[in-house]
Design an enzyme around this catalytic site. Structure first.
Site, PDB file in Angstrom:
ATOM      1  N   SER A 151      35.859  63.222  17.379  1.00 38.26           N
ATOM      2  CA  SER A 151      36.422  62.367  18.429  1.00 38.26           C
ATOM      3  C   SER A 151      36.928  63.133  19.649  1.00 38.26           C
ATOM      4  CB  SER A 151      37.545  61.499  17.856  1.00 38.26           C
ATOM      5  OG  SER A 151      38.588  62.293  17.377  1.00 38.26           O
ATOM      6  N   LYS A 185      45.787  56.040  17.855  1.00 41.80           N
ATOM      7  CA  LYS A 185      45.617  56.898  19.036  1.00 41.80           C
ATOM      8  C   LYS A 185      46.232  56.260  20.281  1.00 41.80           C
ATOM      9  CE  LYS A 185      41.398  59.125  17.341  1.00 41.80           C
ATOM     10  NZ  LYS A 185      39.943  59.232  17.491  1.00 41.80           N
TER      11      LYS A 185
END
Length: 781
Positions: free
Chosen positions: A683, A726
C-alpha cells in the site's frame, strides 16, 4: 378287495372317544363318564367283553350323534373296569383288530353298530418288499427314539420280536407321538404295505422336526446356562467384595450407570457400546487400573448433556437492548445476531451459524460473545486457542494413553451442561502446528455445520451433536487462518474505534466501571471530556479501548490514594493541567502534518494490528552508480513496490525533466522513520513513487496530503485494505486531503460522517492523477 386281508361282520356296542386313537394290539386305560358310554360298557361285559372304539372328530362335543365320529376304529376287549368317585369308570382295554362301521342301527340308550372287521392272512410274512419296508421302518423308528427321547428304548426290543407286518406297523404307529388326526389317517390304511410306507414317511418328517427342536433346545439351554453362569459369578464376586470390605458399592455403581443409560435417548450403536463398557466394569476388580480407566470414561460420558438444552429467548427487541447496553457501535455484529434470532423465531430447525469476528485487540470481540449469550438466554463457554499446537487438545487423546482426557470442546460442553451454548473460540488465528498434529485441521469438522452433528472425540469414541451450538471465533488477522477453515466461517470485520467513539465508550462504560471497581463515586472523581480526549491521544495508542480502560483505572487508583491520605477530601478534579500528576509525561505523540510542501518527503498511510498510522517517506539522492538503498525495516513486498515505482519513473522521466540516466548516475536512499518497527505490504507503492519522483525532479509535495495505494509498472493504482483505520490516522495527524485508489470508494461508507466532513478524498486510478494532485508546481517547474 386285495388278497392280503378279508372282512367279517360283527355286531357290538360302540363308544366314541375324545382325543384318543387306539390301534390293534395296544393296551390302554381311559376314563368313561358319559351315561351312554357307561351303558355300552355294561352291555359289552354281558356279552363277549368286546366294544368298538372310534375317535370323535371334534373333542369339544359332549353328546355326539351319528356323523360326529370316524367310521374306522378298533375292536377292543375290555380287560378291567374300576369305578371312580363322581360316576366315572376307569377302563383298561386291549386292541384286537381294526374295523369299519357298516350300519349304526341303535342310538339309544347306547350306540350299537354292525361292523366289518379286517382279518389278515399269514402269506404277508413271505413278501420281500414288505420285509424290506419293515426293516426301513425299524431303523428309522430306532433313530426317532434316539433323537427324540420321547419314547422308551424298551419298545425296540418288543418290535424286534414281531414278524407280522400289520401288527408291527400298528405297534410302531402307537408309539409315535402324533396328533389324533394323523393317527386316524394311519388307522384308515388297511393294506399293511401301504401303512408301513405311510409310517416311514411320517417318521422321516418327525425326525427332521425333532432335529430342529433339538438345535433350538441346545441354543436356548446355552443361553440360559450363560445367564445362570453370569448370575452365579456375579453373586460370587459380590460375596468376595463383601469379604474384602467393599460391600455392594460396586454393584450399586453399576446399577446406577445402567439406570442412567436407560434414561438417555441415544442411538442404538452408542447404547450398545456403553452397555459393553458397563459390563466390562462389572466383571473387573475395583482395584484394577483398567477398572479406574473405564469408570473415568463412563463418568465423562454421563456428564455430557446428551438431551439437555436451554430454551432460546426469542425476543428481538430485548436482544437489541441488551447488545446496545453492553457495547457501543459494532453495528454489523449486532445486526447479524438479530438476523439469526429472527430466523430462529420463524424456523426452529436452523443450525447454529459460525461467526468469525476479526479486528484489532481491545475492540470488544470477546465481550460481545458474552452479550450474545445473554441476549439469547444461553450458557457461555470460552476456549482460548492461542498457542495450541497439539491436535489432541481439540479432539482428545485415545484412551490407550495413560492420563487420557477428552478434548477442550467436549470438556467445555461437559462443564456448561447444555448442548446449545454460545461457544467462543478465542484467538483462532494464533494456533500453530508441529509434530503433534495440526489443530486447525481438527477444527474443520467442529466448524462445519454439515459435519459437526456427528463430532467424534478420540477419547469418547461416540458421536456428539454440536449442530445446536452457536460458534463464535475471534481473530486479529485473517492471514494466518488456513483457507479451508476460513471458508467454514462467516467473517465479520470489526474496525478500530474513532476518537469520538472512544470518548463515548470511556464516558458511558469504562469510567463508571473503574469508579465502581476502585470504590469511588462520580461525585468524588470528576474527569472532563477534554481530559479523556487527552488520555486517548497522548497516553494510549490502540484501535481498541483496553489500554484506555487501564489508564482510567490508574487515575482512579491515584484518586483513591488521595482520599485515604486526606479523609476530608470530598472532590478530585482531573483536567488537562494536572493530568501529568496522575499519569506522568505523555507516552505518545502523533506526527502532525506540516503545512509547507517539501521535496522528497511524502506522508503515507499504513495499517497495523493496533489500528492505522501515518508514515513519512523520505528520499535522499546523491551521485553514485544507480544504487537503490531501502532502510527502516522494510519487508520484501515493500521493497518490490519501491523498485516497481523506480521503473515507472524511468518511463515518464522526460515529462518531469528528469535526467534519463539517473538510474546509472545517482544513488537513491528510501527511508521510513521509526526503524525499529517492521513494515511491509504494497500500500505504500504510490507514496514511494511520488517521493522518489519529487526528489529527482526537485518538485515539492503538499504537506497536508496523505496517500495510499499499490502501484503497477504501467502506473495503475490498485486498491488496498484497512481504509477506515488509515483515514482515521490521517484525520488524527491533521491531514486535509487523502488520495485513495478508485476501487476503494466502497470503503468510504464505513468512515464516520464527522470524519468525512473534515477531509477531502481524491479517488485515482493511475499515477498521473496522483502526481497532478500531490506535486506543487510553480512557473519554474
Amino acid at each position: 378287495m386285495p388278497k392280503n386281508y378279508k372282512t367279517k361282520t360283527v355286531d357290538i356296542p360302540l363308544i366314541p372317544l375324545r382325543g384318543i386313537s387306539i390301534f390293534p394290539y395296544m393296551v390302554i386305560h381311559f376314563d368313561v363318564g358319559r351315561e351312554k358310554s357307561i351303558m355300552a360298557l355294561e352291555e359289552a361285559m354281558l356279552e363277549e367283553q368286546l366294544v368298538f372304539l372310534t375317535t370323535q372328530m371334534d373333542p369339544e362335543i359332549d353328546i355326539p350323534v351319528e356323523g360326529d365320529f370316524y367310521n374306522v376304529g378298533t375292536i377292543c376287549k375290555v380287560k378291567q373296569m374300576l369305578k371312580l368317585p363322581g360316576n366315572t369308570i376307569r377302563v383298561l382295554v386291549e386292541g384286537i383288530s381294526r374295523a369299519k362301521i357298516s350300519e349304526i342301527y341303535q342310538t339309544e340308550p347306547f350306540f350299537r353298530a354292525k361292523l366289518k372287521e379286517i382279518v389278515y392272512s399269514d402269506v404277508l410274512k413271505e413278501d420281500k418288499d414288505i420285509d424290506a419296508t419293515m426293516r426301513l421302518v425299524m431303523d428309522t423308528f430306532e433313530e426317532y427314539v434316539n433323537v427324540g427321547n420321547k419314547v422308551s428304548g424298551e419298545i425296540l426290543v418288543t418290535l424286534a420280536d414281531i414278524d407280522e407286518p400289520s401288527r408291527f406297523a400298528d405297534t410302531v404307529a402307537a408309539n409315535i407321538v402324533l396328533k389324533p388326526v394323523q393317527k386316524q389317517q394311519i388307522l384308515e390304511v388297511f393294506d399293511p404295505k401301504e401303512r408301513l410306507e405311510e409310517i416311514y414317511r411320517i417318521l422321516l418328517e418327525e425326525i427332521e422336526v425333532l432335529e430342529i427342536e433339538k438345535k433350538i433346545n441346545i441354543r436356548v439351554k446355552k443361553q440360559v446356562n450363560k445367564i445362570q453362569k453370569e448370575y452365579y459369578l456375579r453373586e460370587q464376586m459380590k460375596a468376595i467384595q463383601r469379604e474384602l470390605g467393599e460391600d455392594e458399592v460396586i454393584a450399586d455403581e453399576i446399577d446406577e450407570y445402567r439406570e442412567k443409560l436407560s434414561k438417555l435417548k441415544l442411538p442404538k450403536e452408542v447404547t450398545e457400546k456403553i452397555s459393553k463398557e458397563i459390563d466390562r466394569l462389572s466383571r473387573m476388580s475395583p482395584s484394577s487400573a483398567e477398572g479406574g480407566v473405564i469408570r473415568t470414561y463412563l463418568d465423562n460420558f454421563f456428564a455430557l448433556p446428551w438431551g439437555k438444552e436451554t430454551k432460546d429467548k426469542l425476543d428481538i427487541k430485548l436482544a437489541e437492548s441488551i447488545l446496545d447496553e453492553d457495547h457501543f457501535g459494532l453495528e454489523k455484529v449486532k445486526e447479524r445476531i438479530i438476523e439469526y434470532l429472527a430466523v430462529r423465531t420463524i424456523s426452529k430447525s436452523m443450525k447454529g451459524p459460525i461467526l468469525c469476528l476479526v479486528g484489532p485487540p481491545g475492540v470488544g470481540k470477546t465481550s460481545i460473545a458474552k452479550s450474545v449469550a445473554r441476549s439469547l438466554n444461553r450458557k457461555f463457554v470460552r476456549v482460548s486457542l492461542g498457542g495450541v499446537r497439539d491436535e489432541a487438545e481439540i479432539r482428545g487423546h485415545r484412551r490407550t494413553y495413560v492420563g487420557a482426557i477428552p478434548g477442550r470442546i467436549i470438556n467445555a460442553i461437559k462443564e456448561v451442561k447444555t448442548k446449545n451454548p454460545v461457544f467462543l473460540f478465542d484467538e483462532i488465528d494464533k494456533m500453530a502446528s508441529d509434530f503433534r498434529g495440526d489443530p486447525a485441521s481438527a477444527m474443520l469438522e467442529v466448524l462445519d455445520p454439515e459435519q459437526n452433528k456427528d463430532f467424534t472425540d478420540h477419547y469418547m469414541e461416540v458421536p456428539f451433536d454440536l449442530s445446536k451450538v452457536l460458534f463464535i471465533t475471534t481473530a486479529n488477522s485473517l492471514s494466518t487462518i488456513p483457507r479451508p477453515l476460513l471458508d467454514r466461517m462467516e467473517v465479520i470485520q470489526i474496525s478500530g474505534y474513532t476518537e469520538e467513539e472512544k470518548l463515548k465508550i470511556g464516558r458511558i462504560y469504562l469510567l463508571p466501571k473503574q469508579l465502581k471497581e476502585n470504590g469511588l463515586t462520580e461525585d468524588f472523581l470528576q474527569i472532563s471530556d477534554e481530559t479523556l480526549r487527552e488520555v486517548i491521544n497522548k497516553y494510549t495508542r490502540e484501535s481498541g479501548v483496553r489500554n484506555f480502560e487501564r489508564t482510567i483505572g490508574k487515575i482512579c487508583r491515584k484518586a483513591a490514594k488521595k482520599k485515604v491520605e486526606d479523609k476530608d477530601l470530598s472532590l478530585v478534579r482531573v483536567n488537562k493541567q494536572n493530568l501529568e500528576k496522575f499519569l506522568g509525561k505523555p507516552m505518545f505523540r502523533y506526527q502532525l502534518a506540516t503545512e509547507a510542501p517539501e521535496v522528497g518527503t511524502v506522508t503515507g498511510l499504513a495499517w497495523t494490528a493496533v489500528g492505522g498510522d501515518t508514515l513519512t517517506i523520505e528520499i535522499g539522492t546523491m551521485k553514485g552508480n544507480g544504487k537503490l538503498e531501502l532502510t527502516g525495516q522494510l519487508g520484501n513486498v515493500m521493497k518490490e513496490s519501491a523498485r516497481a515505482g523506480m521503473s515507472y519513473i524511468r518511463s515518464i522521466s522526460d515529462k518531469y525533466n528528469i535526467d534519463e540516466n539517473f538510474y546509472k548516475e545517482k544513488d537513491i536512499h528510501v527511508h521510513i522513520p521509526e526503524g525499529a518497527i517492521p513494515k511491509d505490504g504494497p500500500s505504500a507503492g504510490v507514496t514511494m513513487a511520488t517521493a522518489i519522483l519529487s526528489a529527482l525532479s526537485n518538485i515539492p509535495v503538499r504537506g497536508d496530503l496523505a496517500m495510499t495505494g499499490e502501484i503497477t509498472l504501467r502506473g495503475k493504482v490498485l486498491p488496498v485494505g484497512g481504509i477506515k483505520e488509515k483515514v482515521l490516522a490521517a484525520n488524527r495527524a491533521g491531514i486535509k486531503t487523502i488520495i485513495l485508489p478508485e476501487e476503494n470508494k466502497r470503503d468510504l461508507d464505513e468512515i464516520p460522517e464527522n470524519v468525512k466532513k473534515k477531509l477531502k478524498f481524491v479517488l485515482v486510478s493511475n499515477m498521473e492523477q496522483v502526481l497532478e494532485e500531490a506535486l506543487v508546481r510553480n512557473e519554474e517547474n
